[in-house]
Design a protein around this motif. Sequence first.
Motif, PDB file in Angstrom:
ATOM      1  N   GLY A  82       0.816  -1.209   0.000  1.00 28.74           N
ATOM      2  CA  GLY A  82       0.000   0.000   0.000  1.00 28.74           C
ATOM      3  C   GLY A  82       0.849   1.258   0.000  1.00 28.74           C
ATOM      4  N   ALA A  83       1.987   1.235   0.685  1.00 24.70           N
ATOM      5  CA  ALA A  83       2.893   2.391   0.698  1.00 24.70           C
ATOM      6  C   ALA A  83       3.475   2.628  -0.688  1.00 24.70           C
ATOM      7  CB  ALA A  83       4.002   2.178   1.729  1.00 24.70           C
ATOM      8  N   ALA A  84       3.887   1.547  -1.361  1.00 28.27           N
ATOM      9  CA  ALA A  84       4.439   1.685  -2.719  1.00 28.27           C
ATOM     10  C   ALA A  84       3.399   2.279  -3.666  1.00 28.27           C
ATOM     11  CB  ALA A  84       4.912   0.329  -3.224  1.00 28.27           C
ATOM     12  N   VAL A  85       2.160   1.795  -3.575  1.00 28.48           N
ATOM     13  CA  VAL A  85       1.089   2.292  -4.441  1.00 28.48           C
ATOM     14  C   VAL A  85       0.784   3.750  -4.130  1.00 28.48           C
ATOM     15  CG1 VAL A  85      -1.356   2.053  -5.002  1.00 28.48           C
ATOM     16  CG2 VAL A  85       0.086   0.017  -4.793  1.00 28.48           C
ATOM     17  N   SER A  86       0.718   4.101  -2.852  1.00 25.06           N
ATOM     18  CA  SER A  86       0.399   5.475  -2.452  1.00 25.06           C
ATOM     19  C   SER A  86       1.457   6.461  -2.925  1.00 25.06           C
ATOM     20  CB  SER A  86       0.248   5.532  -0.929  1.00 25.06           C
ATOM     21  OG  SER A  86      -0.012   6.851  -0.497  1.00 25.06           O
ATOM     22  N   VAL A  87       2.726   6.095  -2.742  1.00 31.74           N
ATOM     23  CA  VAL A  87       3.814   6.985  -3.168  1.00 31.74           C
ATOM     24  C   VAL A  87       3.807   7.135  -4.682  1.00 31.74           C
ATOM     25  CG1 VAL A  87       6.319   7.204  -3.323  1.00 31.74           C
ATOM     26  CG2 VAL A  87       5.268   6.564  -1.172  1.00 31.74           C
ATOM     27  N   SER A  88       3.648   6.024  -5.401  1.00 29.72           N
ATOM     28  CA  SER A  88       3.634   6.086  -6.859  1.00 29.72           C
ATOM     29  C   SER A  88       2.480   6.944  -7.362  1.00 29.72           C
ATOM     30  CB  SER A  88       3.531   4.676  -7.442  1.00 29.72           C
ATOM     31  OG  SER A  88       3.530   4.713  -8.848  1.00 29.72           O
ATOM     32  N   THR A  89       1.330   6.834  -6.715  1.00 28.54           N
ATOM     33  CA  THR A  89       0.173   7.649  -7.098  1.00 28.54           C
ATOM     34  C   THR A  89       0.475   9.131  -6.919  1.00 28.54           C
ATOM     35  OG1 THR A  89      -1.360   5.874  -6.492  1.00 28.54           O
ATOM     36  CG2 THR A  89      -2.254   8.103  -6.639  1.00 28.54           C
ATOM     37  N   ASP A  90       1.080   9.479  -5.790  1.00 32.53           N
ATOM     38  CA  ASP A  90       1.442  10.880  -5.555  1.00 32.53           C
ATOM     39  C   ASP A  90       2.433  11.382  -6.602  1.00 32.53           C
ATOM     40  OD1 ASP A  90      -0.206  11.152  -3.404  1.00 32.53           O
ATOM     41  OD2 ASP A  90       1.364  11.117  -1.883  1.00 32.53           O
ATOM     42  N   MET A  91       3.401  10.528  -6.960  1.00 32.82           N
ATOM     43  CA  MET A  91       4.396  10.933  -7.951  1.00 32.82           C
ATOM     44  C   MET A  91       3.771  11.116  -9.325  1.00 32.82           C
ATOM     45  SD  MET A  91       7.388  11.197  -6.418  1.00 32.82           S
ATOM     46  CE  MET A  91       8.641  11.011  -7.688  1.00 32.82           C
ATOM     47  N   ALA A 106       0.824   3.367 -10.432  1.00 35.97           N
ATOM     48  CA  ALA A 106       0.466   2.565  -9.252  1.00 35.97           C
ATOM     49  C   ALA A 106       0.476   1.067  -9.559  1.00 35.97           C
ATOM     50  CB  ALA A 106      -0.914   2.997  -8.754  1.00 35.97           C
ATOM     51  N   GLU A 107       0.040   0.687 -10.751  1.00 36.35           N
ATOM     52  CA  GLU A 107       0.016  -0.736 -11.096  1.00 36.35           C
ATOM     53  C   GLU A 107       1.430  -1.313 -11.114  1.00 36.35           C
ATOM     54  OE1 GLU A 107      -1.509   1.646 -12.731  1.00 36.35           O
ATOM     55  OE2 GLU A 107      -3.638   1.191 -12.425  1.00 36.35           O
ATOM     56  N   ALA A 108       2.362  -0.560 -11.695  1.00 36.99           N
ATOM     57  CA  ALA A 108       3.743  -1.025 -11.739  1.00 36.99           C
ATOM     58  C   ALA A 108       4.335  -1.094 -10.330  1.00 36.99           C
ATOM     59  CB  ALA A 108       4.581  -0.090 -12.611  1.00 36.99           C
ATOM     60  N   ALA A 109       3.957  -0.150  -9.469  1.00 36.67           N
ATOM     61  CA  ALA A 109       4.442  -0.161  -8.088  1.00 36.67           C
ATOM     62  C   ALA A 109       3.954  -1.398  -7.353  1.00 36.67           C
ATOM     63  CB  ALA A 109       3.985   1.104  -7.367  1.00 36.67           C
ATOM     64  N   TRP A 164      17.938   5.133  -1.142  1.00 41.20           N
ATOM     65  CA  TRP A 164      17.312   4.979  -2.461  1.00 41.20           C
ATOM     66  C   TRP A 164      16.133   5.933  -2.615  1.00 41.20           C
ATOM     67  CZ3 TRP A 164      13.793   0.369  -4.121  1.00 41.20           C
ATOM     68  CH2 TRP A 164      13.568   0.431  -5.499  1.00 41.20           C
ATOM     69  N   SER A 165      15.252   5.964  -1.622  1.00 41.18           N
ATOM     70  CA  SER A 165      14.078   6.836  -1.682  1.00 41.18           C
ATOM     71  C   SER A 165      14.480   8.300  -1.730  1.00 41.18           C
ATOM     72  CB  SER A 165      13.176   6.582  -0.471  1.00 41.18           C
ATOM     73  OG  SER A 165      12.743   5.245  -0.417  1.00 41.18           O
ATOM     74  N   LYS A 166      15.464   8.660  -0.928  1.00 38.67           N
ATOM     75  CA  LYS A 166      15.903  10.061  -0.879  1.00 38.67           C
ATOM     76  C   LYS A 166      16.492  10.491  -2.217  1.00 38.67           C
ATOM     77  CE  LYS A 166      18.882  13.256   1.673  1.00 38.67           C
ATOM     78  NZ  LYS A 166      19.875  13.383   2.782  1.00 38.67           N
ATOM     79  N   SER A 167      17.306   9.614  -2.818  1.00 39.83           N
ATOM     80  CA  SER A 167      17.915   9.974  -4.100  1.00 39.83           C
ATOM     81  C   SER A 167      16.862  10.137  -5.194  1.00 39.83           C
ATOM     82  CB  SER A 167      18.953   8.932  -4.509  1.00 39.83           C
ATOM     83  OG  SER A 167      18.335   7.685  -4.793  1.00 39.83           O
ATOM     84  N   LEU A 168      15.834   9.270  -5.187  1.00 45.49           N
ATOM     85  CA  LEU A 168      14.763   9.386  -6.171  1.00 45.49           C
ATOM     86  C   LEU A 168      13.916  10.620  -5.932  1.00 45.49           C
ATOM     87  CD1 LEU A 168      13.578   5.656  -6.380  1.00 45.49           C
ATOM     88  CD2 LEU A 168      14.851   6.929  -8.116  1.00 45.49           C
ATOM     89  N   PHE A 169      13.695  10.964  -4.668  1.00 44.64           N
ATOM     90  CA  PHE A 169      12.863  12.122  -4.361  1.00 44.64           C
ATOM     91  C   PHE A 169      13.562  13.422  -4.731  1.00 44.64           C
ATOM     92  CE2 PHE A 169      11.396  15.421  -1.371  1.00 44.64           C
ATOM     93  CZ  PHE A 169      10.059  15.441  -1.698  1.00 44.64           C
ATOM     94  N   LEU A 170      14.882  13.484  -4.538  1.00 45.14           N
ATOM     95  CA  LEU A 170      15.626  14.700  -4.827  1.00 45.14           C
ATOM     96  C   LEU A 170      16.007  14.820  -6.310  1.00 45.14           C
ATOM     97  CD1 LEU A 170      18.002  14.807  -1.727  1.00 45.14           C
ATOM     98  CD2 LEU A 170      15.860  16.059  -2.084  1.00 45.14           C
ATOM     99  N   GLY A 174       7.944   2.506  -5.024  1.00 46.92           N
ATOM    100  CA  GLY A 174       6.878   3.375  -5.504  1.00 46.92           C
ATOM    101  C   GLY A 174       7.403   4.563  -6.284  1.00 46.92           C
ATOM    102  N   MET A 175       8.498   5.153  -5.818  1.00 49.60           N
ATOM    103  CA  MET A 175       9.071   6.305  -6.511  1.00 49.60           C
ATOM    104  C   MET A 175       9.713   5.916  -7.831  1.00 49.60           C
ATOM    105  SD  MET A 175      10.634   8.812  -3.629  1.00 49.60           S
ATOM    106  CE  MET A 175       9.509   9.735  -2.581  1.00 49.60           C
ATOM    107  N   ALA A 176      10.227   4.691  -7.904  1.00 50.44           N
ATOM    108  CA  ALA A 176      10.881   4.246  -9.135  1.00 50.44           C
ATOM    109  C   ALA A 176       9.886   3.747 -10.175  1.00 50.44           C
ATOM    110  CB  ALA A 176      11.877   3.134  -8.806  1.00 50.44           C
ATOM    111  N   SER A 177       8.610   3.600  -9.811  1.00 45.89           N
ATOM    112  CA  SER A 177       7.604   3.040 -10.716  1.00 45.89           C
ATOM    113  C   SER A 177       6.855   4.152 -11.445  1.00 45.89           C
ATOM    114  CB  SER A 177       6.612   2.176  -9.932  1.00 45.89           C
ATOM    115  OG  SER A 177       7.293   1.123  -9.266  1.00 45.89           O
TER     116      SER A 177
END
Length: 263
Positions: A82-91, A175-178, A251-257, A169-172
């Motif tokens: 659910g976290a991966a899907v939520s983050v990917s949706t926001d992105m 949401a489906e891919a996440a 990993w998450s920080k590098s993708l977010f920045l 989630g950030m790399a996807s």
Amino acid sequence: MSTLALSVRDTTTMLRRNLLHARRYPSLTLNLLLTPVMLLLLFVYIFGDVMSAGIGGKDRSDYIAYIVPGILMMTIGSTVIGAAVSVSTDMSEGIIARFRTMAIHRSSVITGHVVGSVLQILASLVLVGAVAVAIGFRSVDATALEWLAAFGLVTLFALALTWVAVGMGMASPNAEAAANSAQPLILLPLISSAFIPADTMPGWFQPIAEYQPFTPVIETLRGLLLGTGIGHNGWLAVGWSLGLVVLGYLWSKSLFLRDPAAR
């Protein structure tokens, strides 16, 4: 206001936002919870007697005690999707890009997702644990200190998998891919010692089952709650958890920045 105070304030705001989303759309969490609960009931009531004999137990109650720590770990693996899907949706929907332009602490965006996910995981574990107790799971010999250690380990492992899921989630791209990329977090418990001892698996496969992240955590939980031997699994469990926290965070920080145009 200090940087730390700003970070805490903004993280609290993002946490509240994520919890409101979870409350408005509970079907995702409930669907993810369905897999471990159904597996628990299936293995206990359909295969319980046979599996109990396979681990040297006397009846189904012995297998209930054996399987519950593994099911709890599977619950963590399921819920973090659910976290991966939520983050990917926001992105993908652009809300993260809008947050970048606002006067908020940048790390609070993903930290809010992580804290919210860990809280949802702990709530899910309570629900699955209640089902386990209802069908006969007992831990009568565990001391208060052992229960506290078990809670700390579960929380640390939940934090570790959440950071990894946020990175997924950030790399996807959507949401489906996440959700698909996070599927190994559900599948790994199936090839661990969650359902059968690792030493009963084929010889070539035993090292894979024994040293992957889930098995040491499961065996440590069994030792804390049921009094079985922990051995080197305690250090492996903590090592895997801390390593995944660091890896997932970086990993998450590098993708977010990263520059949004580079996505």
